[in-house]
Design an enzyme around this catalytic site. Structure first.
Site, PDB file in Angstrom:
ATOM      1  N   LYS A 186      36.545  23.470   3.132  1.00  0.00           N
ATOM      2  CA  LYS A 186      36.527  22.308   3.870  1.00  0.00           C
ATOM      3  C   LYS A 186      36.585  22.475   4.776  1.00  0.00           C
ATOM      4  CE  LYS A 186      33.629  20.943   0.505  1.00  0.00           C
ATOM      5  NZ  LYS A 186      32.293  21.084   0.866  1.00  0.00           N
ATOM      6  N   HIS A 194      23.376  25.171  -5.035  1.00  0.00           N
ATOM      7  CA  HIS A 194      24.761  24.074  -4.847  1.00  0.00           C
ATOM      8  C   HIS A 194      25.304  23.911  -5.850  1.00  0.00           C
ATOM      9  CE1 HIS A 194      26.251  20.092  -4.351  1.00  0.00           C
ATOM     10  NE2 HIS A 194      26.906  20.956  -2.899  1.00  0.00           N
TER      11      HIS A 194
END
Length: 387
Positions: free
Chosen positions: A164, A295
């Site tokens: 991230k 995902h």
């Protein structure tokens, strides 16, 4: 005579994550579904949400979906199309499609069980195995914790990893990306995910700096609804653009593809409404030469990935699989070894969700270690609700 649906029941499981995804997402919610038919058949599925709306999803299933599907032919594609028309007034995607996944998955599970095979076998396995990439919801990790996670991915044999980004200061993002690149070396793939934290101008500034680290893709830097911005971004970006976890319908995926606003689409099988729409979205992407990377949810995504004509990579967030969270009563329907995923060949979807709490998977002791206390969850409590 084709079998007809006679009932649908649900229960909610809330389980803390072994490695917290941050203050906004310390736990995951699974809405387990069981569907019955007039020939004595039973199919088991689920809906899922990490944060918003588990009780709303369950209410949609209990109060709006269950009565509507009674008496319908137990055919997943027929039911999906009728149900989507029925629920569209409440929204074309989002909570509606998340709830629909609970029915669609149960119907595919039923169909595969009645055929005496797994869902992978029913749909036709085309890949012997698929690549798994190491992933983490780790923006709240310290730099030291992030480096330790990258080291674990390397030790596990991953050839690709994702982290991230989106710190308040771009300098800090650059420091973290540089540190992970140093750990994984020049040959492993490195992806970054900004989770809609940036605007277009900041994204271009970030690419000027972070693009130097050999990125495989930049994921969802801008609000997922902003097609105009993504079209401009992809036109000028030196890094491939990935998105799709917050895109819920085939029409919206079509919009992004036709606008030439995306390089890799990432449909979440539950969020788009189940296996039925997922397969349609994949074929749309394939017809337009767009890459697919499902995902999350490796136990589900992995089984479907094995059936696709084109090889795709599957996301495995560290210590967040259903098996590791301790909510499966039996073995996992998949196996991951040396960064490759294979099917266990269990009947149907292969999910047998636990009715009582039990010990989590093999990574739980490591996840609870004091040196990782900042990103860890508050415990292994599992809550079950039928109300």
């Amino acid at each position: 005579m084709p079998a007809r649906i006679t009932g649908l029941s649900t229960r909610l499981i809330t389980v803390p994550l072994l490695r917290s995804w941050g203050v906004e997402a310390p736990e995951n919610h699974v809405i387990v579904t069981e569907l019955t038919t007039d020939d004595g058949g039973a199919g088991h599925g689920f809906s899922w949400t990490p944060t918003i709306g588990p009780h709303a999803v369950k209410a949609l299933l209990d109060h709006d979906i269950a009565p509507f599907i009674l008496g319908l032919e137990a055919n997943p594609e027929i039911v999906w199309d009728q149900l989507w028309k029925r629920l569209h007034e409440a929204g074309g995607g989002g909570l509606t499609t998340i709830a629909m996944a609970g029915v669609d998955l149960a119907l595919w599970d039923l169909k595969a069980r009645q055929a005496g095979t797994s869902v992978t076998g029913l749909l036709g396995q085309r890949q012997e195995s698929v690549e798994v990439y190491g992933s983490g919801v780790n923006l709240h990790y310290t730099l030291e914790q992030l480096v330790e996670q990258a080291q674990r991915w390397v030790a596990a044999g991953h050839n690709a990893v994702k982290i991230k980004v989106g710190k308040p200061e771009l300098r800090e993002d650059a420091e973290r990306v540089a540190a992970v690149r140093q750990v994984i070396g020049p040959d492993r793939l490195l992806m970054i995910d900004a989770n809609q934290r940036w605007d277009l101008a900041h994204t271009f500034r970030a690419l000027d700096i972070l693009g130097e680290y050999g990125l495989e893709w930049l994921e969802e830097p801008i609000r997922a609804d902003d097609l105009w911005a993504y079209r401009r971004l992809r036109k000028h970006s030196p890094v491939p653009i990935a998105l799709g976890e917050n895109v819920h319908t085939i029409y919206r995926f079509r919009d992004f593809i036709e606008a030439e606003a995306v390089d890799i689409i990432q449909p979440n099988i539950v969020r788009v409404g189940g296996i039925t729409p997922f397969r349609r979205i994949v074929e749309l992407a394939r017809a337009n030469s767009i890459r697919v990377a499902p995902h999350l949810l490796p136990e589900l995504s992995g089984q479907l990935a094995l059936t696709l004509a084109e090889a795709v990579s599957v996301e495995d967030v560290e210590d967040a699989s259903f098996q590791q969270l301790g909510i499966l009563a039996g073995p996992s329907p998949i196996r991951i070894h040396n960064s490759r995923l294979t099917s266990s060949g269990l009947p149907g979807l292969g999910f047998d969700f636990s009715s009582t709490p039990h010990t989590a998977g093999p990574h739980a002791p490591e996840a609870a270690a004091p040196e990782h206390s900042a990103p860890e969850s508050k415990g292994n409590r599992i809550e079950y609700s039928n109300s």
